[in-house]
Design a protein around this motif. Structure first.
Motif, PDB file in Angstrom:
ATOM      1  N   LYS A 140       0.857  -1.145   0.022  1.00  0.00           N
ATOM      2  CA  LYS A 140      -0.088   0.031  -0.020  1.00  0.00           C
ATOM      3  C   LYS A 140       0.994   1.247  -0.017  1.00  0.00           C
ATOM      4  O   LYS A 140       0.513   2.321  -0.686  1.00  0.00           O
TER       5      LYS A 140
ATOM      6  N   LYS B 112       1.998   1.474  -3.697  1.00  0.00           N
ATOM      7  CA  LYS B 112       0.974   2.070  -4.428  1.00  0.00           C
ATOM      8  C   LYS B 112       0.762   3.640  -4.311  1.00  0.00           C
ATOM      9  O   LYS B 112       0.523   4.165  -5.372  1.00  0.00           O
ATOM     10  N   GLU B 113       0.915   4.264  -3.148  1.00  0.00           N
ATOM     11  CA  GLU B 113       0.956   5.544  -2.799  1.00  0.00           C
ATOM     12  C   GLU B 113       1.798   6.453  -3.536  1.00  0.00           C
ATOM     13  O   GLU B 113       1.920   7.172  -3.987  1.00  0.00           O
TER      14      GLU B 113
END
Length: 183
Positions: A21, A24-25
């Motif tokens: 995550k 992804k950011e």
């Protein structure tokens, strides 16, 4: 660039999911990362491989439509987790959506070696005939002692790890772009 992210851990508070995550950011300007859910995949069974569940059909379609796959694996008993092996088994059968699709591997663990054995096994598996997925050598990411490198929000705080990830992401995206221009 579309990247299918397959996280080997199905644990609710998985360190490897936190890292995925975070990536992804952080890398939205370089790639569209889609973190796939492997927890809903039934156990692979050759008796049902030609009539798979919707979860399997959707999973395989997401991988097929991706430009590459990022495998994010913890280490269970010196190898990849069972849930990850199950996902791989589904991908390697019938339409074999991984053949020729570029892969890259990262992993995190609380131990100092950061899933080095699991990643070695995964690399071998990806070279199997039903997968035949190329992996860029020299860009391994082993995040050891991961629990000391994440804050309470799951963000990587270790600057050396972040800088190394930046380098690897740049190397891998350039490699994938190069492969796509060769086709």
């Amino acid at each position: 660039m579309k990247i299918a992210v397959i996280v080997g851990s199905t644990r609710k508070d998985s360190y490897n999911m936190h890292v995925s995550k975070y990536m992804k950011e952080r890398y939205t300007d370089k790639m569209d990362m889609n973190i796939l859910n492997i927890a809903d995949l039934p156990l692979y069974n050759q008796d049902t491989e030609n009539t798979p569940t919707d979860a399997v059909v959707n999973f395989k379609a997401e991988v097929k439509s991706a430009d590459a796959v990022l495998w994010v694996t913890p280490e269970h008993n010196a190898t990849i987790p069972a849930a990850l092996k199950n996902a791989i088994d589904w991908l390697s059968r019938v339409d074999k959506v991984m053949i020729g699709k570029p892969s890259w591997i990262i992993g995190a663990s609380m131990g100092n070696l950061g899933s080095v054995k699991a990643q070695a096994h995964l690399r071998d598996i990806l070279f199997a005939p039903g997968l035949a997925s190329p992996v860029l050598p020299g860009n391994e990411v082993y995040i050891g002692a991961v629990h000391t490198k994440l804050d309470e929000n799951g963000q990587l705080t270790d600057e050396g790890t972040v800088q190394y990830l930046d380098t690897v992401v740049s190397n891998v995206t350039n490699w994938i772009k190069g492969l796509n221009t060769e086709q």
